[in-house]
Design an enzyme around this catalytic site. Structure first.
Site, PDB file in Angstrom:
ATOM      1  N   CYS A  54      -1.219  15.666  -1.004  1.00  0.00           N
ATOM      2  CA  CYS A  54       0.392  15.718  -0.077  1.00  0.00           C
ATOM      3  C   CYS A  54       0.630  16.608  -0.094  1.00  0.00           C
ATOM      4  O   CYS A  54       1.689  16.229   0.550  1.00  0.00           O
ATOM      5  CB  CYS A  54       0.528  14.416  -1.054  1.00  0.00           C
ATOM      6  SG  CYS A  54      -0.011  12.522  -0.872  1.00  0.00           S
ATOM      7  N   CYS A  86       4.709  16.649   1.248  1.00  0.00           N
ATOM      8  CA  CYS A  86       5.304  15.431   2.552  1.00  0.00           C
ATOM      9  C   CYS A  86       5.579  13.837   1.859  1.00  0.00           C
ATOM     10  O   CYS A  86       5.305  13.806   0.761  1.00  0.00           O
ATOM     11  CB  CYS A  86       3.398  15.470   3.383  1.00  0.00           C
ATOM     12  SG  CYS A  86       3.686  13.955   4.597  1.00  0.00           S
ATOM     13  N   CYS A 139       0.404   9.558   8.069  1.00  0.00           N
ATOM     14  CA  CYS A 139      -0.351  10.303   7.725  1.00  0.00           C
ATOM     15  C   CYS A 139      -1.464  12.166   7.954  1.00  0.00           C
ATOM     16  O   CYS A 139      -1.988  11.369   9.373  1.00  0.00           O
ATOM     17  CB  CYS A 139      -1.136   9.935   6.841  1.00  0.00           C
ATOM     18  SG  CYS A 139      -2.358  11.139   5.258  1.00  0.00           S
ATOM     19  N   ASP A 177     -13.908  -4.830  -4.087  1.00  0.00           N
ATOM     20  CA  ASP A 177     -12.587  -5.069  -4.552  1.00  0.00           C
ATOM     21  C   ASP A 177     -12.338  -6.408  -4.742  1.00  0.00           C
ATOM     22  O   ASP A 177     -11.697  -7.114  -4.559  1.00  0.00           O
ATOM     23  CB  ASP A 177     -11.896  -5.058  -2.615  1.00  0.00           C
ATOM     24  CG  ASP A 177     -10.765  -4.997  -2.586  1.00  0.00           C
ATOM     25  OD1 ASP A 177      -9.692  -4.795  -3.266  1.00  0.00           O
ATOM     26  OD2 ASP A 177     -10.645  -5.351  -1.480  1.00  0.00           O
ATOM     27  N   CYS A 187       5.402  -5.680   0.354  1.00  0.00           N
ATOM     28  CA  CYS A 187       4.498  -5.337   1.542  1.00  0.00           C
ATOM     29  C   CYS A 187       3.977  -6.089   2.255  1.00  0.00           C
ATOM     30  O   CYS A 187       3.292  -7.147   2.117  1.00  0.00           O
ATOM     31  CB  CYS A 187       3.758  -4.556   0.385  1.00  0.00           C
ATOM     32  SG  CYS A 187       1.581  -4.314   1.728  1.00  0.00           S
ATOM     33  N   CYS A 240       7.410   3.696   5.768  1.00  0.00           N
ATOM     34  CA  CYS A 240       7.202   1.923   5.409  1.00  0.00           C
ATOM     35  C   CYS A 240       8.680   1.312   5.350  1.00  0.00           C
ATOM     36  O   CYS A 240       9.686   1.972   5.061  1.00  0.00           O
ATOM     37  CB  CYS A 240       6.970   1.815   3.580  1.00  0.00           C
ATOM     38  SG  CYS A 240       7.140   0.528   3.508  1.00  0.00           S
ATOM     39  N   CYS A 257       4.672   8.363   4.487  1.00  0.00           N
ATOM     40  CA  CYS A 257       4.459   7.538   4.446  1.00  0.00           C
ATOM     41  C   CYS A 257       5.210   6.468   3.257  1.00  0.00           C
ATOM     42  O   CYS A 257       5.143   5.476   3.864  1.00  0.00           O
ATOM     43  CB  CYS A 257       3.087   7.374   3.818  1.00  0.00           C
ATOM     44  SG  CYS A 257       2.934   8.150   1.934  1.00  0.00           S
ATOM     45  N   CYS A 294      -1.170  -4.146   7.554  1.00  0.00           N
ATOM     46  CA  CYS A 294      -0.230  -2.848   8.129  1.00  0.00           C
ATOM     47  C   CYS A 294      -1.197  -2.372   7.752  1.00  0.00           C
ATOM     48  O   CYS A 294      -1.644  -1.954   6.518  1.00  0.00           O
ATOM     49  CB  CYS A 294       0.606  -3.162   7.356  1.00  0.00           C
ATOM     50  SG  CYS A 294       1.976  -1.592   7.715  1.00  0.00           S
ATOM     51  N   CYS A 317       2.005   2.947   7.343  1.00  0.00           N
ATOM     52  CA  CYS A 317       1.424   4.034   6.214  1.00  0.00           C
ATOM     53  C   CYS A 317       0.237   5.458   6.263  1.00  0.00           C
ATOM     54  O   CYS A 317       0.540   6.651   5.541  1.00  0.00           O
ATOM     55  CB  CYS A 317       1.981   3.442   4.845  1.00  0.00           C
ATOM     56  SG  CYS A 317       0.473   2.775   4.039  1.00  0.00           S
TER      57      CYS A 317
END
Length: 367
Positions: free
Chosen positions: A193, A196, A253, A139, A219, A203, A199, A246, A249
């Site tokens: 997904c 669905c 799920c 990352d 965000c 939000c 999410c 946060c 989302c």
């Protein structure tokens, strides 16, 4: 002793096995062909300004689109995942701060944890395959890591832009780029997904304006982690009482609606809440000294926001909760030698005086 050369297929199995032995929960091999579809999507997001002030994402964007450029002679990437989902029987942190900190940030810094394991894995590979080149990322580099992990069969990119598999999305990603030719893993063909949209609908700030698209300007994680200095007025109400990151989302799920069975406690030690941070509530964190901050957050991903940023976020959270119990702490913070903390404390005192706020009631900004 060298493991010796081997066919790409058997080498791939060998390296995936070594990654699991190194302490990762999932591993797979990705090709490094140009990321046409996802790369185009990334470039469109740049053009639309969906990365807010994170200008570094726009530097040399072609390196993200063509991952082979990240290491001379790169042929493959060994992608790894480390789960941090809640364990069965593991209590949720108590207190008025920690429930509003993203789960991954409660324990040790995953960058340090995963980099140590990848370095050991890299050394093992170079010893077994003399002359092999390696380069690791966690990352921190120009890697479209979710797309690469999807290529490696670790999951599929979900509508909230997280990587998702049948165990959910509570996992962290890392990559080891290699000059070895390896047979790629089979990507996940299943659409997890489907129809669905939980999410997107959950939000509170409309940061997911459409499936697979994240608008950083809306965000909560962006504002509480990446943004430096003063928060604009709309962002102050937007973040509610989140102090760092946060999870909304992910929490909604369906694939995350379970706790993992107890596994090795080593993982819980990594992502569990250390006692010296568990004792911090909003008031204590707002007044934390520089020395106290360094001691408590030295090994925490929360150091990304800096002491000023964390205290700023705490002051805003207090105002959004509109709890008069925070008034005295905010009065002291208003006189802080940090002007950012002081101005946000004053904003929250105004909120308390107006009797407005309500940390979990965020504004509708879905235009």
């Amino acid at each position: 002793m060298s493991e010796g050369p081997a066919k790409p297929g058997s080498r791939a199995d060998l390296l995936v096995g070594w990654a699991l032995e190194a302490g990762f929960d999932r591993a797979g091999i990705a090709t490094l062909a140009p990321q046409a579809g996802t790369g185009s999507s990334f470039l469109r997001r740049l053009e639309r300004g969906l990365f807010a002030s994170m200008a570094w994402l726009g530097r040399r964007p072609n390196r993200r689109v063509v991952p082979a450029t990240l290491l001379d002679g790169a042929r493959s990437a060994l992608c790894v995942a480390l789960h941090y989902h809640p364990l069965e029987g593991e209590p949720e942190p108590a207190g008025d701060l920690w429930p509003r900190v993203a789960r991954y940030a409660r324990g040790d810094d995953y960058h340090d944890v995963m980099e140590r394991r990848l370095r050991r894995l890299s050394s093992r590979i170079r010893e077994a395959f003399p002359g092999a080149g390696t380069r690791l990322y966690v990352d921190t580099g120009p890697v479209l890591e979710r797309t690469l992990a999807a290529r490696a069969g670790l999951g599929a990119v979900a509508k909230n832009t997280q990587l998702l598999d049948r165990s959910g999305s509570w996992f962290l990603l890392g990559e080891l780029f290699l000059t070895l030719e390896l047979e790629p893993s089979e990507p996940l063909a299943e659409d997890l997904c489907g129809d669905c949209r939980r999410c997107l609908e959950a939000c509170p700030t409309g940061a997911l304006p459409e499936p697979y698209v994240l608008d950083a300007e809306r965000c909560i994680s962006y504002w509480t982690i990446e943004h430096r200095g003063e928060l604009p007025e709309r962002a102050r109400t937007m973040v509610g009482d989140w102090v760092f990151g946060c999870d909304i989302c992910q929490e909604v799920c369906p694939w995350n609606q379970h706790r993992a069975a107890p596994v090795e406690r080593q993982r819980a030690g990594i992502f569990g809440l250390p006692p010296d941070r568990a004792e911090l509530d909003l008031t204590a964190l707002l007044s934390i000294s520089e020395e106290g901050y360094r001691r408590r957050f030295r090994h925490s991903p929360m150091k990304r926001a800096g002491r000023s940023g964390l205290r700023r976020n705490v002051a805003v959270a207090m105002g959004n909760r509109a709890d008069q119990a925070y008034a005295a702490a905010l009065e002291r913070a208003r006189e802080s030698d940090d002007p950012v903390v002081g101005s946000h404390a004053e904003w929250s005192l105004d909120r308390l005086a107006e009797g407005s706020g309500g940390g979990r009631k965020l504004p509708e900004i879905r235009d």
